[in-house]
Motif scaffolding. Sequence first.
Motif, PDB file in Angstrom:
ATOM      1  N   LYS A   1       1.894   0.757  -2.335  1.00 37.39           N
ATOM      2  CA  LYS A   1       1.878  -0.518  -3.129  1.00 37.39           C
ATOM      3  C   LYS A   1       0.393  -0.618  -3.720  1.00 37.39           C
ATOM      4  N   HIS A   2      -0.741  -0.485  -2.976  1.00 32.24           N
ATOM      5  CA  HIS A   2      -1.886  -0.704  -3.724  1.00 32.24           C
ATOM      6  C   HIS A   2      -3.048   0.721  -3.934  1.00 32.24           C
TER       7      HIS A   2
ATOM      8  N   GLN B   1      -1.476   3.772  -4.466  1.00 35.57           N
ATOM      9  CA  GLN B   1      -0.698   4.763  -5.386  1.00 35.57           C
ATOM     10  C   GLN B   1      -0.696   6.181  -4.724  1.00 35.57           C
TER      11      GLN B   1
END
Length: 117
Positions: free
Chosen positions: A27-28, A30
Amino acid sequence: MTVIKDCPRRVAAEEILEQGWVMKESKHMQHWRERFMVLTDTHLLTFCGESKGEFKTRKATEKIRLGFGLQIQSLPTSPQPGAAFAVTFRNEHGESRCIKLLVPSDEARSRWIHEIT
């Protein structure tokens, strides 16, 4: 009988429509990480994998409820070898969320997309 615990409910082998190892974009950061994905008639679940056949935890890293508002899109390219697709959904807070998944082949991607929809 294979039973996956710590899901919204127990998942028995006969409830599993599709399952297998995929790569999921974090999510953060990548970064692509290996996950074991399970599809039932009501949920798409991912689990953290330490190595094939072993789970770090039985708690799902994603619990996506199938149904209204779920969108799936085949992605044309990926930084990794394989075939990518995106699943957009609303989380438990009503927020729109998109996860990117990578499977080994176009055939595997078509199979997952067909089963999810």
